[in-house]
Design a protein around this motif. Structure first.
Motif, PDB file in Angstrom:
ATOM      1  N   LYS A 113       1.811  -5.765 -15.490  1.00 48.54           N
ATOM      2  CA  LYS A 113       2.771  -4.868 -14.853  1.00 48.54           C
ATOM      3  C   LYS A 113       2.563  -4.930 -13.345  1.00 48.54           C
ATOM      4  N   ALA A 114       3.629  -5.142 -12.625  1.00 47.73           N
ATOM      5  CA  ALA A 114       3.533  -5.247 -11.170  1.00 47.73           C
ATOM      6  C   ALA A 114       3.090  -3.911 -10.586  1.00 47.73           C
ATOM      7  N   PRO A 115       2.031  -3.893  -9.796  1.00 43.99           N
ATOM      8  CA  PRO A 115       1.596  -2.638  -9.181  1.00 43.99           C
ATOM      9  C   PRO A 115       2.695  -2.054  -8.298  1.00 43.99           C
ATOM     10  N   ASP A 116       2.909  -0.776  -8.426  1.00 40.65           N
ATOM     11  CA  ASP A 116       3.902  -0.124  -7.568  1.00 40.65           C
ATOM     12  C   ASP A 116       3.375  -0.087  -6.141  1.00 40.65           C
ATOM     13  N   PHE A 117       4.274  -0.064  -5.200  1.00 37.11           N
ATOM     14  CA  PHE A 117       3.885  -0.006  -3.794  1.00 37.11           C
ATOM     15  C   PHE A 117       5.015   0.632  -3.003  1.00 37.11           C
ATOM     16  N   SER A 118       4.731   0.991  -1.784  1.00 35.75           N
ATOM     17  CA  SER A 118       5.756   1.533  -0.904  1.00 35.75           C
ATOM     18  C   SER A 118       5.442   1.133   0.520  1.00 35.75           C
ATOM     19  N   GLY A 119       6.458   1.171   1.362  1.00 29.63           N
ATOM     20  CA  GLY A 119       6.265   0.799   2.754  1.00 29.63           C
ATOM     21  C   GLY A 119       7.477   1.151   3.589  1.00 29.63           C
ATOM     22  N   PRO A 120       7.336   1.039   4.920  1.00 29.49           N
ATOM     23  CA  PRO A 120       8.423   1.413   5.836  1.00 29.49           C
ATOM     24  C   PRO A 120       9.581   0.419   5.784  1.00 29.49           C
ATOM     25  N   THR A 121      10.790   0.948   5.725  1.00 31.31           N
ATOM     26  CA  THR A 121      11.993   0.130   5.768  1.00 31.31           C
ATOM     27  C   THR A 121      12.417  -0.083   7.222  1.00 31.31           C
ATOM     28  N   PRO A 122      13.383  -0.952   7.469  1.00 30.20           N
ATOM     29  CA  PRO A 122      13.855  -1.153   8.842  1.00 30.20           C
ATOM     30  C   PRO A 122      14.347   0.117   9.524  1.00 30.20           C
ATOM     31  N   ASP A 123      14.866   1.068   8.751  1.00 27.97           N
ATOM     32  CA  ASP A 123      15.353   2.309   9.375  1.00 27.97           C
ATOM     33  C   ASP A 123      14.290   3.394   9.449  1.00 27.97           C
ATOM     34  N   GLY A 124      13.043   3.048   9.064  1.00 24.43           N
ATOM     35  CA  GLY A 124      11.941   3.984   9.235  1.00 24.43           C
ATOM     36  C   GLY A 124      11.636   4.851   8.037  1.00 24.43           C
ATOM     37  N   ASN A 125      12.397   4.715   6.969  1.00 26.14           N
ATOM     38  CA  ASN A 125      12.107   5.475   5.750  1.00 26.14           C
ATOM     39  C   ASN A 125      11.034   4.763   4.924  1.00 26.14           C
ATOM     40  N   ILE A 126      10.553   5.432   3.886  1.00 28.01           N
ATOM     41  CA  ILE A 126       9.570   4.840   2.984  1.00 28.01           C
ATOM     42  C   ILE A 126      10.260   4.517   1.661  1.00 28.01           C
ATOM     43  N   LEU A 127      10.101   3.272   1.234  1.00 27.52           N
ATOM     44  CA  LEU A 127      10.741   2.802   0.007  1.00 27.52           C
ATOM     45  C   LEU A 127       9.682   2.245  -0.928  1.00 27.52           C
ATOM     46  N   SER A 128       9.809   2.536  -2.217  1.00 24.45           N
ATOM     47  CA  SER A 128       8.843   2.051  -3.200  1.00 24.45           C
ATOM     48  C   SER A 128       9.489   1.041  -4.131  1.00 24.45           C
ATOM     49  N   LEU A 129       8.656   0.208  -4.744  1.00 28.36           N
ATOM     50  CA  LEU A 129       9.140  -0.763  -5.711  1.00 28.36           C
ATOM     51  C   LEU A 129       9.840  -0.075  -6.867  1.00 28.36           C
ATOM     52  N   SER A 130       9.262   1.006  -7.365  1.00 27.55           N
ATOM     53  CA  SER A 130       9.821   1.692  -8.532  1.00 27.55           C
ATOM     54  C   SER A 130      11.232   2.207  -8.285  1.00 27.55           C
ATOM     55  N   GLU A 131      11.585   2.447  -7.024  1.00 30.77           N
ATOM     56  CA  GLU A 131      12.916   2.951  -6.693  1.00 30.77           C
ATOM     57  C   GLU A 131      13.992   1.872  -6.762  1.00 30.77           C
ATOM     58  N   VAL A 132      13.591   0.604  -6.701  1.00 30.58           N
ATOM     59  CA  VAL A 132      14.590  -0.464  -6.570  1.00 30.58           C
ATOM     60  C   VAL A 132      14.645  -1.386  -7.782  1.00 30.58           C
ATOM     61  N   LEU A 133      13.893  -1.075  -8.829  1.00 32.12           N
ATOM     62  CA  LEU A 133      13.888  -1.948  -9.996  1.00 32.12           C
ATOM     63  C   LEU A 133      15.279  -2.074 -10.591  1.00 32.12           C
ATOM     64  N   GLY A 134      15.694  -3.319 -10.819  1.00 28.19           N
ATOM     65  CA  GLY A 134      16.966  -3.568 -11.467  1.00 28.19           C
ATOM     66  C   GLY A 134      16.735  -4.136 -12.859  1.00 28.19           C
ATOM     67  N   LYS A 135      17.765  -4.769 -13.418  1.00 26.90           N
ATOM     68  CA  LYS A 135      17.589  -5.436 -14.697  1.00 26.90           C
ATOM     69  C   LYS A 135      16.520  -6.513 -14.535  1.00 26.90           C
ATOM     70  N   TYR A 136      16.594  -7.209 -13.396  1.00 28.46           N
ATOM     71  CA  TYR A 136      15.545  -8.126 -12.962  1.00 28.46           C
ATOM     72  C   TYR A 136      15.348  -7.916 -11.474  1.00 28.46           C
ATOM     73  N   THR A 137      14.106  -8.048 -11.032  1.00 31.78           N
ATOM     74  CA  THR A 137      13.791  -7.774  -9.633  1.00 31.78           C
ATOM     75  C   THR A 137      12.871  -8.858  -9.091  1.00 31.78           C
TER      76      THR A 137
END
Length: 371
Positions: A235-259
């Motif tokens: 299982k891919a470890p979840d992570f988060s980091g700063p986006t270009p607009d300065g917000n924090i985004l995590s892997l778990s928030e963007v999972l699609g059918k395939y990622t």
């Protein structure tokens, strides 16, 4: 630790019996070096190199006494006005070396099990290297002559030599379980993905007790722990980091059918060359459930370069970056040692493939989205 290329440029040192209980003798013959050339002896321990002695070449010879060690230690030489750093293994045995200024591959050290077993390996590896060099020359000549029909056969020969070299390394590790060089080979084969983390762990677990807890083995196990989290089937470890607009985004928030997790950087030319292939795949499959999150390994202070590369390469998906170069914590957790590096996840975040590029990426996605 990219160690093998260093090893292939080694020269070594000779040492004889010392009457002192806290030292061992270190003597050598130096061919082609000027008198008064300095040789600084360094020891490598816990990732740090420390000078322990300076030897002077006189009439083609050098000698000294080096401190005894509690366990085998990797040492190296820094020769004045030279760009190579010969290594040798200290194990409280008097050593004899012959170094050649104009022929490093002919240089050898002998007198102890660690160095002697390494020499035997090096002799075999150099022969493989010579054959590989010859095939490379033949391939170049065929290409220049327009004899393209000869190239596939030469490529097969080159691949067979690579397999032969891999087998040579495996045999050394299996037969020399008390050798520091075995640890070095395991690390190198891991970095080149010639060993899975499971295979590397098995080799480390089979090391002799004499070196099982050596600093080099401990560091390698730590690297294995990081790599294991990025293995296919995990299982891919979840992570988060700063986006270009300065917000924090995590892997778990963007999972699609395939990622796809894409490790890259604006300064990485192979990454930039590959980006059009990823853009094409994203535009073709995004509406069907493909998401991408890119993790940039751009340097501190390179925010503008990161954002400009995203815009220029038309990377229309999710992006984060800590701008910490190779110290990026996400890259460390995934055991990233080179970029570009990609991980393909299913909807549950399980890694189902990795490092797919170009046609291989398109073929994989075509199969996944066929239904």
């Amino acid at each position: 630790m990219r160690l093998f290329l260093i090893l292939l440029t080694t020269s070594f040192l000779f040492v004889n019996c010392s009457n002192k209980s806290d030292t061992y003798a270190f003597k050598g013959d130096a061919h082609g070096f000027s008198d008064n050339t300095k040789i600084v002896v360094f020891t490598f321990n816990k990732g740090q190199s420390t000078p322990i002695d300076t030897l002077i070449i006189k009439n083609g010879k050098f000698s000294g006494y080096l401190p005894r060690v509690q366990e085998p230690v990797l040492n190296f030489l820094r020769i004045e006005n030279e760009n190579f750093n010969p290594i040798f293994f200290a194990e409280n045995k008097d050593l004899h070396a012959t170094i050649y200024k104009d022929s490093l591959s002919a240089s050898r050290v002998s007198g102890s099990p660690q160095n002697d077993s390494y020499n035997s390996f090096l002799d075999k590896a150099l022969k493989i290297g010579q054959r590989s060099h010859k095939i490379a020359e033949e391939t170049q000549m065929a290409a220049q002559a327009g004899e393209m029909d000869k190239i596939p056969e030469l490529q097969i020969k080159q691949m067979n030599l690579q397999n032969e070299e891999t087998e040579l390394r495996r045999n050394f590790i299996e037969k020399n379980r008390n050798s520091l060089f075995s640890i070095m080979l395991i690390g190198e084969m891991m970095s080149q993905e010639n060993l899975t983390s499971k295979q590397a762990k098995e080799y480390l677990d089979n090391l002799d007790a004499s070196i099982a807890n050596h600093d080099m083995a401990i560091e390698l196990r730590k690297a294995l722990e990081r790599m294991g989290s990025g293995e296919i089937g995990a299982k891919a470890p979840d992570f988060s980091g700063p986006t270009p607009d300065g917000n924090i985004l995590s892997l778990s928030e963007v999972l699609g059918k395939y990622t796809i997790i894409d490790f890259w950087a604006s300064w990485c030319m192979p990454c930039r060359v590959e980006n059009p292939n990823v853009v094409k795949a994203y535009r073709k499959y995004h509406d069907k459930g493909l998401n991408i999150i890119s993790v940039s390994l751009d340097r501190p202070g390179a925010r503008d370069a990161w954002l400009e590369a995203i815009k220029k390469d038309e990377m229309e998906w999710y992006h984060i970056s800590n701008l910490e170069f190779w110290n990026d914590p996400i890259a460390k957790e995934y055991g990233i040692r080179a970029i570009p590096a990609t991980f393909l996840l299913d909807e549950n975040g399980i890694i189902i493939d990795k490092n797919l590029r170009g046609a291989a990426l398109e073929a994989k996605l075509a199969t996944l989205f066929a239904d």
